[in-house]
Design a protein around this motif. Structure first.
Motif, PDB file in Angstrom:
ATOM      1  N   ARG A 191       0.828  -1.207   0.000  1.00 33.74           N
ATOM      2  CA  ARG A 191       0.000   0.000   0.000  1.00 33.74           C
ATOM      3  C   ARG A 191       0.864   1.261   0.000  1.00 33.74           C
ATOM      4  O   ARG A 191       0.537   2.248  -0.644  1.00 33.74           O
ATOM      5  CB  ARG A 191      -0.919   0.006   1.224  1.00 33.74           C
ATOM      6  N   PHE A 228     -10.219   3.388   0.754  1.00 34.67           N
ATOM      7  CA  PHE A 228      -9.498   2.811  -0.380  1.00 34.67           C
ATOM      8  C   PHE A 228     -10.022   3.365  -1.701  1.00 34.67           C
ATOM      9  O   PHE A 228     -11.223   3.407  -1.947  1.00 34.67           O
ATOM     10  CB  PHE A 228      -9.607   1.280  -0.407  1.00 34.67           C
ATOM     11  N   GLY A 229      -9.087   3.785  -2.560  1.00 37.42           N
ATOM     12  CA  GLY A 229      -9.424   4.219  -3.908  1.00 37.42           C
ATOM     13  C   GLY A 229      -9.885   5.653  -4.033  1.00 37.42           C
ATOM     14  O   GLY A 229     -10.063   6.146  -5.143  1.00 37.42           O
ATOM     15  N   PHE A 266      -2.418  -5.047  -0.899  1.00 35.67           N
ATOM     16  CA  PHE A 266      -3.845  -4.792  -1.042  1.00 35.67           C
ATOM     17  C   PHE A 266      -4.612  -6.111  -1.022  1.00 35.67           C
ATOM     18  O   PHE A 266      -4.085  -7.151  -1.435  1.00 35.67           O
ATOM     19  CB  PHE A 266      -4.129  -4.069  -2.366  1.00 35.67           C
ATOM     20  N   LYS A 267      -5.861  -6.072  -0.575  1.00 41.12           N
ATOM     21  CA  LYS A 267      -6.735  -7.242  -0.614  1.00 41.12           C
ATOM     22  C   LYS A 267      -7.032  -7.556  -2.085  1.00 41.12           C
ATOM     23  O   LYS A 267      -7.000  -6.663  -2.929  1.00 41.12           O
ATOM     24  CB  LYS A 267      -8.059  -6.937   0.099  1.00 41.12           C
ATOM     25  N   GLU A 321      -9.760  -8.007  -3.705  1.00 41.79           N
ATOM     26  CA  GLU A 321     -10.836  -7.184  -4.284  1.00 41.79           C
ATOM     27  C   GLU A 321     -10.373  -5.744  -4.534  1.00 41.79           C
ATOM     28  O   GLU A 321     -10.825  -5.088  -5.468  1.00 41.79           O
ATOM     29  CB  GLU A 321     -12.107  -7.210  -3.423  1.00 41.79           C
ATOM     30  N   GLU A 322      -9.437  -5.258  -3.724  1.00 45.51           N
ATOM     31  CA  GLU A 322      -8.867  -3.922  -3.951  1.00 45.51           C
ATOM     32  C   GLU A 322      -7.944  -3.959  -5.169  1.00 45.51           C
ATOM     33  O   GLU A 322      -7.966  -3.050  -6.008  1.00 45.51           O
ATOM     34  CB  GLU A 322      -8.081  -3.447  -2.724  1.00 45.51           C
ATOM     35  N   GLU A 323      -7.161  -5.015  -5.257  1.00 47.89           N
ATOM     36  CA  GLU A 323      -6.227  -5.176  -6.378  1.00 47.89           C
ATOM     37  C   GLU A 323      -6.989  -5.182  -7.707  1.00 47.89           C
ATOM     38  O   GLU A 323      -6.520  -4.630  -8.705  1.00 47.89           O
ATOM     39  CB  GLU A 323      -5.421  -6.470  -6.190  1.00 47.89           C
ATOM     40  N   GLN A 368      -9.670  -3.527  -8.354  1.00 50.47           N
ATOM     41  CA  GLN A 368     -10.121  -2.156  -8.631  1.00 50.47           C
ATOM     42  C   GLN A 368      -8.969  -1.206  -8.980  1.00 50.47           C
ATOM     43  O   GLN A 368      -9.201  -0.111  -9.491  1.00 50.47           O
ATOM     44  CB  GLN A 368     -10.868  -1.596  -7.415  1.00 50.47           C
TER      45      GLN A 368
END
Length: 187
Positions: free
Chosen positions: A19, A97-98, A150-151, A153-155, A157
């Motif tokens: 991160r 996040f994001g 990153f998790k 699901e974050e990766e 996005q």
């Protein structure tokens, strides 16, 4: 007109996808979209991106996060880039996040990279893109969180967020900080 675009992060494969290295990843995505490759140079890896008559010097400092100001000062002086043409991309725990936020100045908010840049430049009046990494960690585990990956699901996005970050950088160089803030901070 020259601009210095600084993506904050730490060198070394152990930090690569963390991160805390989102600044590096934003610049990597921007360079890759234009088929550019970073070369190792003094105080960091650099490449030059041309955008509508503007020259963007993309810098990934090799000084480690806590000494980022040394790289920023060196490249500002070497390339004769004024403070108002400096744009720093940084991870931000205070934003979900994001979330992407453009600011013309501000405190370091406890971020060691920003703290050192401010200390070396003697001002907090440089533009920045704050890239939200969230704060989903147990008390006392902040270091592990920012140096973690990153998790999944974050990766998933991230590509869209990296592309949006590249648009923000180009807008800053072409239209200035105010128009960029007005256009991107409300979306």
């Amino acid at each position: 007109m020259k601009y210095l675009i600084v993506g904050l992060g730490n060198i070394g494969s152990e930090y690569e996808m963390t991160r805390h290295n989102i600044g590096f990843r934003v610049l990597d995505a921007l360079a890759k979209a234009s088929n550019l490759v970073f070369t190792d140079s003094r105080y960091g890896a650099i490449c030059e991106l041309k955008v509508k008559g503007r020259t963007l010097i993309l810098l990934k400092p090799s000084t480690y996060m806590n000494l980022s100001g040394n790289a920023v000062r060196y490249w500002m002086q070497t390339e004769k880039i004024p403070l108002e043409h400096v744009f720093v991309v940084v991870d931000d725990l205070a934003l979900p996040f994001g979330t992407l936020r453009v600011k013309p100045r501000g405190s370091d908010a406890g971020h060691n990279g920003l703290k050192h840049i401010q200390q070396i430049l003697g001002t907090d009046s440089y533009s920045r893109l704050r890239f939200g990494i969230g704060d989903d960690y147990p008390k006392g585990m902040q270091v592990d969180y920012v140096l973690g990956k990153f998790k999944p699901e974050e990766e998933e996005q991230l590509p869209a967020k990296l592309e949006r970050s590249a648009e923000i950088i180009k807008s800053f160089c072409l239209s200035g900080i105010q128009i960029t803030m007005n256009h991107f901070n409300n979306k």
